[in-house]
Design an enzyme around this catalytic site. Sequence first.
Site, short mmCIF file in Angstrom:
data_model
loop_
_atom_site.label_atom_id
_atom_site.label_comp_id
_atom_site.label_asym_id
_atom_site.label_seq_id
_atom_site.Cartn_x
_atom_site.Cartn_y
_atom_site.Cartn_z
N GLU A 145 -6.53 -10.36 -1.30
CA GLU A 145 -7.33 -10.12 -0.09
C GLU A 145 -8.81 -10.04 -0.44
OE1 GLU A 145 -5.83 -6.83 2.21
OE2 GLU A 145 -3.74 -7.39 1.85
N HIS A 192 -10.71 -5.62 -2.37
CA HIS A 192 -11.80 -5.41 -1.40
C HIS A 192 -12.91 -4.69 -2.16
CE1 HIS A 192 -9.27 -6.73 1.89
NE2 HIS A 192 -8.34 -5.85 1.54
N ASN A 238 1.94 -5.17 -3.14
CA ASN A 238 0.53 -5.45 -2.86
C ASN A 238 -0.21 -4.15 -2.57
OD1 ASN A 238 -1.53 -7.48 -2.23
ND2 ASN A 238 -1.36 -6.79 -0.10
N ASP A 285 -12.56 -9.87 -0.84
CA ASP A 285 -13.84 -9.93 -0.12
C ASP A 285 -14.79 -8.97 -0.84
OD1 ASP A 285 -12.78 -7.51 0.86
OD2 ASP A 285 -12.51 -8.29 2.89
N GLU A 329 0.79 -1.23 0.00
CA GLU A 329 0.00 0.00 0.00
C GLU A 329 0.82 1.29 0.00
OE1 GLU A 329 -2.77 -0.43 3.23
OE2 GLU A 329 -3.53 -2.32 2.47
O1 G3I Z 1 -5.53 -8.08 19.03
C1 G3I Z 1 -5.98 -6.82 19.51
C2 G3I Z 1 -6.80 -6.96 20.75
O2 G3I Z 1 -5.99 -7.51 21.78
C3 G3I Z 1 -7.36 -5.60 21.16
O3 G3I Z 1 -8.21 -5.78 22.24
C4 G3I Z 1 -8.14 -5.01 20.02
C5 G3I Z 1 -8.65 -3.61 20.35
O4 G3I Z 1 -8.62 -2.75 19.26
O5 G3I Z 1 -7.29 -4.91 18.89
C6 G3I Z 1 -6.80 -6.15 18.44
O6 G3I Z 1 -5.99 -5.94 17.32
C7 G3I Z 1 -6.65 -5.66 16.11
C8 G3I Z 1 -6.21 -6.66 15.06
O7 G3I Z 1 -6.78 -6.34 13.80
C9 G3I Z 1 -6.58 -8.08 15.41
O8 G3I Z 1 -7.96 -8.22 15.45
C10 G3I Z 1 -6.32 -4.26 15.68
O9 G3I Z 1 -6.86 -3.32 16.59
C11 G3I Z 1 -6.84 -4.00 14.30
O10 G3I Z 1 -6.35 -2.75 13.84
C12 G3I Z 1 -6.38 -5.07 13.34
O11 G3I Z 1 -6.98 -4.84 12.09
C13 G3I Z 1 -6.33 -5.45 10.99
C14 G3I Z 1 -6.03 -4.40 9.95
O12 G3I Z 1 -5.45 -5.02 8.82
C15 G3I Z 1 -5.07 -3.33 10.48
O13 G3I Z 1 -4.62 -2.51 9.48
C16 G3I Z 1 -7.27 -6.50 10.42
O14 G3I Z 1 -7.40 -7.58 11.34
C17 G3I Z 1 -6.70 -7.04 9.10
O15 G3I Z 1 -7.68 -7.84 8.47
C18 G3I Z 1 -6.35 -5.89 8.18
O16 G3I Z 1 -5.78 -6.42 7.01
C19 G3I Z 1 -5.44 -5.44 6.02
C20 G3I Z 1 -4.23 -5.98 5.28
O17 G3I Z 1 -3.19 -6.28 6.18
C21 G3I Z 1 -3.78 -5.00 4.22
N1 G3I Z 1 -4.85 -4.62 3.34
C22 G3I Z 1 -6.07 -4.16 3.98
C23 G3I Z 1 -6.56 -5.18 4.98
C24 G3I Z 1 -7.86 -4.78 5.59
O18 G3I Z 1 -7.74 -3.60 6.33
#
Ligand code: G3I
Length: 442
Positions: free
Chosen positions: A265, A238, A202, A267, A160
């Site tokens: 990715e 997405h 990516n 969806d 990105e």
């Molecule tokens: O694990 C913690 C948890 O302990 C805490 O209580 C909670 C509170 O906010 O956060 C949890 O972590 C989160 C993590 O996902 C696991 O669920 C983060 O806040 C959250 O920001 C994170 O989001 C991820 C996101 O990337 C961050 O940028 C998504 O799971 C993940 O699917 C997403 O994936 C991205 C790709 O890497 C790149 N392309 C876009 C895609 C979708 O956004």
Amino acid sequence: MTKLRRLGGLALTVGAGSVAAAVALTLPGPASAGTTLGASAAETGRYFGTAVSVGKLGDSTYVGILNREFNRVTAENEMKWDATEPSQGSFNYANGDRILNQAVGNGSRVRGHALAWHNQQPGWAQGMSGSALRNAMVNHITQVATHYRGRLYAWDVVNEAFADGNGGGRRDSNLQRTGNDWIEVAFRTARAADPGAKLCYNDYNTDGVNAKSTGIYNMVADFKARGVPIDCVGFQSHLTNSVPGDYQANLQRFANLGVDVQITELDISGSNQANVYASVVRSCMAVARCTGLTVWGIRDSDSWRTGQNPLLFDNNGNKKAAYTSTLNALNAGGPTVPPSSGSPSSSSPPSGGTCSATVRDGTRWSDRFNSEVTVSGTNTWTVVLALTSPQTVSSTWNSTYTYDAATRTVTLRPNGNGNVFGITVLANGNFTRPTVRSCTAA
Ligand code: G3I
């Protein structure tokens, strides 16, 4: 079974290093009737993958679908910078390794995600700039890619880096402000650390021919012209209820630069979901160098897009209409992936080939025993051995290993001393010989 007939038995491919399309003189054959996403994709040499979250590996419904349907895995968060280097110079691979070991134990390969990204940086890196940040990025890529060296299918080296609505220009970020060459430095660093992994760029909002995708296209063309190592481009995809009409043409123009393309990715939300999934899959299937598709989660409840139900399985793990349309599109066939497609273009270790491993009994003591394993067919193997409860691993020789207590599997790789290695198993009363779960030629 193959779905293709080769013209006169001849397949012509153009080397990965040249700026030209890989051309396979092939014709689509009859449709097949594969019954899982992974098996159906594999019939044309493609994979079908999913993002996996380590926190869900204890969910039997989730793991059941994962092991049944998918043959490629991306760690949803566990291999990112904040996860792998929470303090500068202090690395944590525990969750990434868990995902890798689970995948390998199921015969899947892993796309590494992601080495350098403006998002999900650890706090210590967010506050850095200039040469300190550049050096930290280089060290991070070197360390992480070296840890996983020889064990991953591909890395999203840079994620990105291009802006939305900026005429095809770069996104502003702390990494971008270290100098415009940060992306090529990241790719060269990754290649040096793991010459066997395909190196990908990516991004999202690149789902047709638009200013952003054209900016990336120009970068890839420049990299290929100057010998910057890049093997693949990931299109996150997405999507919301539709896909641009030039989605396939966009994939094809990148493929024509001499890189693999992958849907990384996927969806899709909206009432037209099943049709759009089918359209995306058909586009990939129509492009010879589109080597596979990955959906960003398994069930709707696993998705980052809360409440949008953009995936192929409902919250209970049932197949949706989008699953069926996806499977049908895979089974409709398309040109096979060329054999040379995506091979790293320089200084790659030997790869491919068959791999088999046989186990024989070694010395036995009152509390432990040795087993000796002989690998044939390749020098770059990854062997997964399954122990029997309540055994655990004590040590190995002629190999490095990781042990996954949850699945009681040992993943072993050569340490330079040849193709016969050994393991000492702590029996805990059970002297059953370990079995070979998989043998993979890297
Ligand atoms: O694990 C913690 C948890 O302990 C805490 O209580 C909670 C509170 O906010 O956060 C949890 O972590 C989160 C993590 O996902 C696991 O669920 C983060 O806040 C959250 O920001 C994170 O989001 C991820 C996101 O990337 C961050 O940028 C998504 O799971 C993940 O699917 C997403 O994936 C991205 C790709 O890497 C790149 N392309 C876009 C895609 C979708 O956004």
